[in-house]
Write a protein that holds these residues in place. Structure first.
Motif, PDB file in Angstrom:
ATOM      1  N   ALA A 109       0.825  -1.208   0.000  1.00 41.13           N
ATOM      2  CA  ALA A 109       0.000   0.000   0.000  1.00 41.13           C
ATOM      3  C   ALA A 109       0.860   1.258   0.000  1.00 41.13           C
ATOM      4  O   ALA A 109       0.503   2.259  -0.630  1.00 41.13           O
ATOM      5  N   ASN A 110       1.985   1.224   0.688  1.00 49.21           N
ATOM      6  CA  ASN A 110       2.867   2.391   0.731  1.00 49.21           C
ATOM      7  C   ASN A 110       3.358   2.772  -0.656  1.00 49.21           C
ATOM      8  O   ASN A 110       3.633   3.951  -0.932  1.00 49.21           O
ATOM      9  N   TRP A 111       3.472   1.793  -1.549  1.00 52.69           N
ATOM     10  CA  TRP A 111       3.901   2.074  -2.919  1.00 52.69           C
ATOM     11  C   TRP A 111       2.762   2.678  -3.731  1.00 52.69           C
ATOM     12  O   TRP A 111       2.962   3.601  -4.521  1.00 52.69           O
ATOM     13  N   LEU A 112       1.546   2.178  -3.525  1.00 57.56           N
ATOM     14  CA  LEU A 112       0.409   2.637  -4.318  1.00 57.56           C
ATOM     15  C   LEU A 112      -0.204   3.934  -3.788  1.00 57.56           C
ATOM     16  O   LEU A 112      -0.717   4.739  -4.564  1.00 57.56           O
ATOM     17  N   GLU A 113      -0.168   4.120  -2.479  1.00 56.43           N
ATOM     18  CA  GLU A 113      -0.834   5.277  -1.871  1.00 56.43           C
ATOM     19  C   GLU A 113       0.086   6.495  -1.894  1.00 56.43           C
ATOM     20  O   GLU A 113       0.584   6.948  -0.872  1.00 56.43           O
ATOM     21  N   SER A 114       0.271   7.031  -3.093  1.00 62.29           N
ATOM     22  CA  SER A 114       1.212   8.144  -3.278  1.00 62.29           C
ATOM     23  C   SER A 114       0.590   9.511  -3.008  1.00 62.29           C
ATOM     24  O   SER A 114       1.313  10.496  -2.836  1.00 62.29           O
ATOM     25  N   GLU A 115      -0.739   9.580  -3.001  1.00 60.21           N
ATOM     26  CA  GLU A 115      -1.418  10.862  -2.770  1.00 60.21           C
ATOM     27  C   GLU A 115      -1.723  11.010  -1.279  1.00 60.21           C
ATOM     28  O   GLU A 115      -2.329  10.119  -0.674  1.00 60.21           O
ATOM     29  N   PRO A 116      -1.340  12.123  -0.659  1.00 56.17           N
ATOM     30  CA  PRO A 116      -1.611  12.315   0.772  1.00 56.17           C
ATOM     31  C   PRO A 116      -3.081  12.580   1.037  1.00 56.17           C
ATOM     32  O   PRO A 116      -3.840  12.955   0.141  1.00 56.17           O
ATOM     33  N   ALA A 117      -3.478  12.390   2.280  1.00 57.32           N
ATOM     34  CA  ALA A 117      -4.854  12.679   2.683  1.00 57.32           C
ATOM     35  C   ALA A 117      -5.130  14.175   2.559  1.00 57.32           C
ATOM     36  O   ALA A 117      -4.236  15.015   2.714  1.00 57.32           O
ATOM     37  N   LEU A 118      -6.370  14.497   2.278  1.00 62.60           N
ATOM     38  CA  LEU A 118      -6.787  15.899   2.197  1.00 62.60           C
ATOM     39  C   LEU A 118      -6.956  16.437   3.613  1.00 62.60           C
ATOM     40  O   LEU A 118      -7.742  15.899   4.391  1.00 62.60           O
ATOM     41  N   PRO A 119      -6.216  17.476   3.996  1.00 64.72           N
ATOM     42  CA  PRO A 119      -6.334  18.001   5.365  1.00 64.72           C
ATOM     43  C   PRO A 119      -7.760  18.453   5.683  1.00 64.72           C
ATOM     44  O   PRO A 119      -8.430  19.059   4.844  1.00 64.72           O
ATOM     45  N   VAL A 120      -8.215  18.155   6.879  1.00 63.98           N
ATOM     46  CA  VAL A 120      -9.569  18.540   7.286  1.00 63.98           C
ATOM     47  C   VAL A 120      -9.758  20.050   7.174  1.00 63.98           C
ATOM     48  O   VAL A 120     -10.835  20.530   6.792  1.00 63.98           O
ATOM     49  N   GLN A 121      -8.694  20.800   7.449  1.00 59.24           N
ATOM     50  CA  GLN A 121      -8.788  22.260   7.385  1.00 59.24           C
ATOM     51  C   GLN A 121      -9.053  22.762   5.966  1.00 59.24           C
ATOM     52  O   GLN A 121      -9.518  23.887   5.768  1.00 59.24           O
ATOM     53  N   ALA A 122      -8.745  21.908   4.968  1.00 54.69           N
ATOM     54  CA  ALA A 122      -8.909  22.323   3.569  1.00 54.69           C
ATOM     55  C   ALA A 122     -10.292  22.015   3.018  1.00 54.69           C
ATOM     56  O   ALA A 122     -10.637  22.453   1.912  1.00 54.69           O
ATOM     57  N   TRP A 123     -11.102  21.282   3.760  1.00 50.68           N
ATOM     58  CA  TRP A 123     -12.418  20.890   3.251  1.00 50.68           C
ATOM     59  C   TRP A 123     -13.281  22.095   2.902  1.00 50.68           C
ATOM     60  O   TRP A 123     -13.937  22.122   1.852  1.00 50.68           O
ATOM     61  N   SER A 124     -13.291  23.087   3.752  1.00 48.11           N
ATOM     62  CA  SER A 124     -14.180  24.238   3.550  1.00 48.11           C
ATOM     63  C   SER A 124     -13.729  25.143   2.412  1.00 48.11           C
ATOM     64  O   SER A 124     -14.505  25.985   1.938  1.00 48.11           O
ATOM     65  N   THR A 125     -12.497  24.990   1.953  1.00 47.00           N
ATOM     66  CA  THR A 125     -11.980  25.847   0.873  1.00 47.00           C
ATOM     67  C   THR A 125     -11.872  25.110  -0.453  1.00 47.00           C
ATOM     68  O   THR A 125     -11.272  25.623  -1.396  1.00 47.00           O
ATOM     69  N   LEU A 126     -12.447  23.924  -0.539  1.00 46.15           N
ATOM     70  CA  LEU A 126     -12.341  23.143  -1.777  1.00 46.15           C
ATOM     71  C   LEU A 126     -12.940  23.869  -2.976  1.00 46.15           C
ATOM     72  O   LEU A 126     -12.481  23.695  -4.110  1.00 46.15           O
ATOM     73  N   ALA A 127     -13.969  24.675  -2.749  1.00 47.52           N
ATOM     74  CA  ALA A 127     -14.622  25.373  -3.851  1.00 47.52           C
ATOM     75  C   ALA A 127     -13.687  26.358  -4.546  1.00 47.52           C
ATOM     76  O   ALA A 127     -13.971  26.798  -5.666  1.00 47.52           O
ATOM     77  N   GLN A 128     -12.584  26.692  -3.895  1.00 48.79           N
ATOM     78  CA  GLN A 128     -11.599  27.567  -4.532  1.00 48.79           C
ATOM     79  C   GLN A 128     -10.746  26.815  -5.551  1.00 48.79           C
ATOM     80  O   GLN A 128     -10.106  27.431  -6.405  1.00 48.79           O
ATOM     81  N   HIS A 129     -10.749  25.502  -5.464  1.00 51.85           N
ATOM     82  CA  HIS A 129      -9.863  24.691  -6.307  1.00 51.85           C
ATOM     83  C   HIS A 129     -10.601  23.714  -7.217  1.00 51.85           C
ATOM     84  O   HIS A 129      -9.980  23.114  -8.095  1.00 51.85           O
ATOM     85  N   ALA A 130     -11.900  23.534  -7.007  1.00 49.75           N
ATOM     86  CA  ALA A 130     -12.668  22.578  -7.802  1.00 49.75           C
ATOM     87  C   ALA A 130     -14.110  23.052  -7.929  1.00 49.75           C
ATOM     88  O   ALA A 130     -14.564  23.929  -7.185  1.00 49.75           O
ATOM     89  N   ASP A 131     -14.821  22.450  -8.890  1.00 45.56           N
ATOM     90  CA  ASP A 131     -16.201  22.838  -9.154  1.00 45.56           C
ATOM     91  C   ASP A 131     -17.203  21.720  -8.880  1.00 45.56           C
ATOM     92  O   ASP A 131     -18.419  21.947  -8.948  1.00 45.56           O
ATOM     93  N   ALA A 132     -16.719  20.530  -8.596  1.00 45.34           N
ATOM     94  CA  ALA A 132     -17.614  19.404  -8.316  1.00 45.34           C
ATOM     95  C   ALA A 132     -16.829  18.294  -7.630  1.00 45.34           C
ATOM     96  O   ALA A 132     -15.593  18.241  -7.699  1.00 45.34           O
ATOM     97  N   ILE A 133     -17.566  17.403  -6.969  1.00 39.63           N
ATOM     98  CA  ILE A 133     -16.994  16.220  -6.323  1.00 39.63           C
ATOM     99  C   ILE A 133     -17.463  14.990  -7.088  1.00 39.63           C
ATOM    100  O   ILE A 133     -18.660  14.855  -7.383  1.00 39.63           O
ATOM    101  N   VAL A 134     -16.537  14.107  -7.434  1.00 44.30           N
ATOM    102  CA  VAL A 134     -16.869  12.867  -8.145  1.00 44.30           C
ATOM    103  C   VAL A 134     -16.562  11.686  -7.239  1.00 44.30           C
ATOM    104  O   VAL A 134     -15.430  11.539  -6.758  1.00 44.30           O
ATOM    105  N   ILE A 135     -17.571  10.830  -7.020  1.00 42.80           N
ATOM    106  CA  ILE A 135     -17.376   9.604  -6.235  1.00 42.80           C
ATOM    107  C   ILE A 135     -17.322   8.427  -7.201  1.00 42.80           C
ATOM    108  O   ILE A 135     -18.255   8.217  -7.986  1.00 42.80           O
TER     109      ILE A 135
END
Length: 254
Positions: free
Chosen positions: A59-85
């Motif tokens: 998993a350490n090899w595949l999980e190259s993207e860090p977790a999204l900081p909780v503090q950044a959740w409220s500012t996501l609209a500054q960097h994206a326009d939609a959430i895709v699941i």
């Protein structure tokens, strides 16, 4: 479709290790040395797949993207326009839910995380996932229902045609392009994020990774993760399948 599924299960672990063990039994009299090699490879492979420490290392090899900081959740609209699941399968006809298909545990983990991100950021949500083995309902529909009923959040769009991660990206990009959306937060498992981000970027979208369900962490397992666990076999199978998929995508989808 069925034959491809069977072939995949036999060629990838743990299926291939059972094939090796059967080969060892079949060859034991005519070619004892070859039978011995098959037995060692089959049993050794199953043992390695059962170890949590192998899960963590892979998993350490595949999980190259860090977790999204909780503090950044409220500012996501500054960097994206939609959430895709991204879809992650379904549980068919669960009696606890009056026979209605339900999201898998992995899919539910993604839905829960996306709901929190949507509430914090105000971004609209798209669920992506087609029919499972050609029968309705779609994974996108199942996730949208869970998003609404379990987490009080509505999916604005449902992409219901995709069968693979590549199609998740391509069809989602086409749908979102109709609304002028080029920047998305992608929610999927941490070990699936490399391939997902690459696929979405190839479709022309800018991606903010929002990985969830990390496996490459110390879960305080007994004996440092060297004690075999049945759960590790499934997890290692997922990780190996993902590694093969990541290499395959970059070979065939460029």
């Amino acid at each position: 479709m069925f034959s491809r599924y069977v072939l995949k299960q036999l060629l990838l672990p743990p299926g291939v290790f059972f094939v090796l063990l059967l080969a060892a039994w079949w060859l034991r009299r005519r070619w004892p040395r070859l039978a011995g090699a098959c037995f060692v490879a089959g049993l050794g492979g199953l043992w390695l797949m059962s170890l949590p420490v192998v899960v963590q290392s892979a998993a350490n090899w595949l999980e190259s993207e860090p977790a999204l900081p909780v503090q950044a959740w409220s500012t996501l609209a500054q960097h994206a326009d939609a959430i895709v699941i991204l879809g992650a399968g379904r549980e068919r006809g669960d009696p606890a839910w009056d026979g209605v298909d339900q999201p898998t545990g992995v899919a539910l983990e993604r839905v829960r995380y996306a709901a929190r991100l949507a509430k914090a950021s105000g971004l609209p949500v798209l669920t992506s996932g087609g029919l499972h083995y050609g029968t309705p309902p779609s994974e996108a529909w199942i996730m949208a229902q869970s998003l609404r009923d379990d987490f009080g959040t509505s999916a604005r769009w449902m992409e219901e045609r995709s069968r693979t991660t590549w199609e998740n990206a391509q069809f989602s990009a086409q749908l979102l392009a109709e609304h002028g959306i080029k920047r998305v937060v992608v929610v999927t498992q941490a070990w699936h994020m490399q391939r997902s981000r690459w696929s979405f970027e190839q479709s022309g979208l800018e991606v903010v990774p929002a990985p969830v369900g990390f496996l490459g962490i110390d879960n305080a397992r007994p004996l440092g993760g060297w004690l075999p666990e049945s759960k590790a076999i499934w997890q290692n199978g997922q990780l190996l399948n993902e590694a093969v998929g990541l290499v395959g995508y970059k070979m065939f989808y460029r």
